[in-house]
Design a protein around this motif. Structure first.
Motif, mmCIF file in Angstrom:
data_model
loop_
_atom_site.group_PDB
_atom_site.id
_atom_site.type_symbol
_atom_site.label_atom_id
_atom_site.label_comp_id
_atom_site.label_asym_id
_atom_site.label_seq_id
_atom_site.Cartn_x
_atom_site.Cartn_y
_atom_site.Cartn_z
ATOM 1 N N ALA A 105 0.841 -1.194 0.000
ATOM 2 C CA ALA A 105 0.000 0.000 0.000
ATOM 3 C C ALA A 105 0.876 1.245 0.000
ATOM 4 C CB ALA A 105 -0.900 -0.003 1.225
ATOM 5 N N ARG A 106 0.498 2.192 -0.842
ATOM 6 C CA ARG A 106 1.236 3.459 -0.858
ATOM 7 C C ARG A 106 0.917 4.235 0.397
ATOM 8 N NH1 ARG A 106 0.106 6.901 -5.748
ATOM 9 N NH2 ARG A 106 1.671 8.160 -4.726
ATOM 10 N N SER A 107 1.848 5.051 0.760
ATOM 11 C CA SER A 107 1.683 5.871 1.938
ATOM 12 C C SER A 107 2.345 7.210 1.666
ATOM 13 C CB SER A 107 2.339 5.179 3.132
ATOM 14 O OG SER A 107 2.146 5.902 4.292
ATOM 15 N N PRO A 108 1.636 8.305 1.870
ATOM 16 C CA PRO A 108 2.232 9.604 1.564
ATOM 17 C C PRO A 108 3.408 9.921 2.473
ATOM 18 C CG PRO A 108 0.153 9.906 2.672
ATOM 19 C CD PRO A 108 0.302 8.437 2.417
ATOM 20 N N ARG A 109 4.335 10.679 1.940
ATOM 21 C CA ARG A 109 5.489 11.114 2.715
ATOM 22 C C ARG A 109 5.097 12.296 3.586
ATOM 23 N NH1 ARG A 109 6.123 6.923 0.609
ATOM 24 N NH2 ARG A 109 7.885 6.240 -0.602
ATOM 25 N N SER A 110 6.022 12.736 4.370
ATOM 26 C CA SER A 110 5.761 13.836 5.295
ATOM 27 C C SER A 110 5.597 15.159 4.562
ATOM 28 C CB SER A 110 6.922 13.947 6.275
ATOM 29 O OG SER A 110 8.059 14.438 5.598
ATOM 30 N N ALA A 111 5.234 16.167 5.321
ATOM 31 C CA ALA A 111 5.081 17.511 4.766
ATOM 32 C C ALA A 111 6.393 18.018 4.190
ATOM 33 C CB ALA A 111 4.571 18.454 5.838
ATOM 34 N N ALA A 112 7.510 17.429 4.613
ATOM 35 C CA ALA A 112 8.812 17.833 4.073
ATOM 36 C C ALA A 112 8.855 17.631 2.567
ATOM 37 C CB ALA A 112 9.931 17.049 4.750
ATOM 38 N N SER A 127 1.737 15.058 -6.245
ATOM 39 C CA SER A 127 1.507 13.614 -6.266
ATOM 40 C C SER A 127 0.993 13.112 -4.926
ATOM 41 C CB SER A 127 2.810 12.894 -6.635
ATOM 42 O OG SER A 127 2.641 11.502 -6.556
ATOM 43 N N VAL A 128 1.615 13.577 -3.849
ATOM 44 C CA VAL A 128 1.196 13.179 -2.502
ATOM 45 C C VAL A 128 -0.217 13.684 -2.231
ATOM 46 C CG1 VAL A 128 1.638 13.531 -0.036
ATOM 47 C CG2 VAL A 128 3.528 12.989 -1.568
ATOM 48 N N ARG A 129 -0.484 14.917 -2.596
ATOM 49 C CA ARG A 129 -1.811 15.488 -2.383
ATOM 50 C C ARG A 129 -2.872 14.683 -3.137
ATOM 51 N NH1 ARG A 129 -0.909 20.510 -3.897
ATOM 52 N NH2 ARG A 129 -0.287 21.120 -1.809
ATOM 53 N N GLY A 130 -2.554 14.301 -4.358
ATOM 54 C CA GLY A 130 -3.485 13.487 -5.146
ATOM 55 C C GLY A 130 -3.746 12.141 -4.495
ATOM 56 N N PHE A 131 -2.692 11.515 -3.987
ATOM 57 C CA PHE A 131 -2.863 10.230 -3.295
ATOM 58 C C PHE A 131 -3.782 10.389 -2.091
ATOM 59 C CE2 PHE A 131 -1.709 7.696 0.381
ATOM 60 C CZ PHE A 131 -2.044 6.432 -0.080
ATOM 61 N N VAL A 132 -3.534 11.407 -1.285
ATOM 62 C CA VAL A 132 -4.331 11.626 -0.077
ATOM 63 C C VAL A 132 -5.792 11.878 -0.453
ATOM 64 C CG1 VAL A 132 -4.711 13.188 1.873
ATOM 65 C CG2 VAL A 132 -2.400 12.382 1.337
ATOM 66 N N ARG A 191 -7.384 10.848 -3.114
ATOM 67 C CA ARG A 191 -7.979 9.587 -3.600
ATOM 68 C C ARG A 191 -8.261 8.638 -2.441
ATOM 69 N NH1 ARG A 191 -4.171 10.693 -7.366
ATOM 70 N NH2 ARG A 191 -2.704 9.161 -6.546
ATOM 71 N N LEU A 192 -7.373 8.586 -1.457
ATOM 72 C CA LEU A 192 -7.597 7.718 -0.308
ATOM 73 C C LEU A 192 -8.821 8.177 0.480
ATOM 74 C CD1 LEU A 192 -6.791 5.341 1.481
ATOM 75 C CD2 LEU A 192 -5.221 6.884 2.685
ATOM 76 N N ILE A 193 -8.931 9.470 0.717
ATOM 77 C CA ILE A 193 -10.092 9.996 1.440
ATOM 78 C C ILE A 193 -11.374 9.694 0.660
ATOM 79 C CG2 ILE A 193 -11.262 12.117 2.213
ATOM 80 C CD1 ILE A 193 -8.408 13.191 2.900
ATOM 81 N N ALA A 194 -11.331 9.878 -0.654
ATOM 82 C CA ALA A 194 -12.513 9.586 -1.479
ATOM 83 C C ALA A 194 -12.870 8.101 -1.422
ATOM 84 C CB ALA A 194 -12.267 10.025 -2.920
#
Length: 123
Positions: A36-43, A54-59, A61-64
């Motif tokens: 499972a993909r997991s977003p990286r930190s705010a860094a 890319s991270v924002r898009g993943f997050v 999609r996961l919330i959706a």
């Protein structure tokens, strides 16, 4: 991950339970590249706008995905559940593919008892 969750849901498991169990599967501790993909930190966002998008898009999609499995829940619930999934997987991966890491994933599956409504139809 979504495909695996859909396969499980097709076997009579609720969509929410399937999503949680698939995301928090033990094999995701060992297979960082294929799990499972997991977003990286705010860094990541500070380092690169492209990676941040890319991270924002993943997050999003996961919330959706979570929201679609909890049609009767308040919208904010999906963000809390997604945050718990991501945080638990990150902690477990940090602890390692061992009893301690697997225990974190196991405890996070309490989301199922908190939110699962067997028979709920996804939107």
């Amino acid at each position: 991950m979504t495909r695996a969750a859909e396969l499980r849901a097709g076997k009579g498991v609720s969509a929410f339970r399937s999503l949680v169990e698939t995301y928090l599967a033990d094999d995701h501790l060992a297979s960082l590249e294929t799990g499972a993909r997991s977003p990286r930190s705010a860094a990541t966002c500070r380092a690169s706008r492209r990676l941040c998008a890319s991270v924002r898009g993943f997050v999003q999609r996961l919330i959706a995905a979570v929201r679609s499995t909890l049609p009767a829940a308040p919208r904010a619930t999906a963000s809390v559940v997604a945050g718990t999934l991501v945080g638990s997987l990150q902690l477990a991966r940090t602890l390692g593919d061992n009893a301690q890491g697997r225990a974190v994933l196991s405890r996070a599956q309490s989301l199922i008892q908190q939110h699962d409504r067997p028979g709920a139809v996804p939107r």
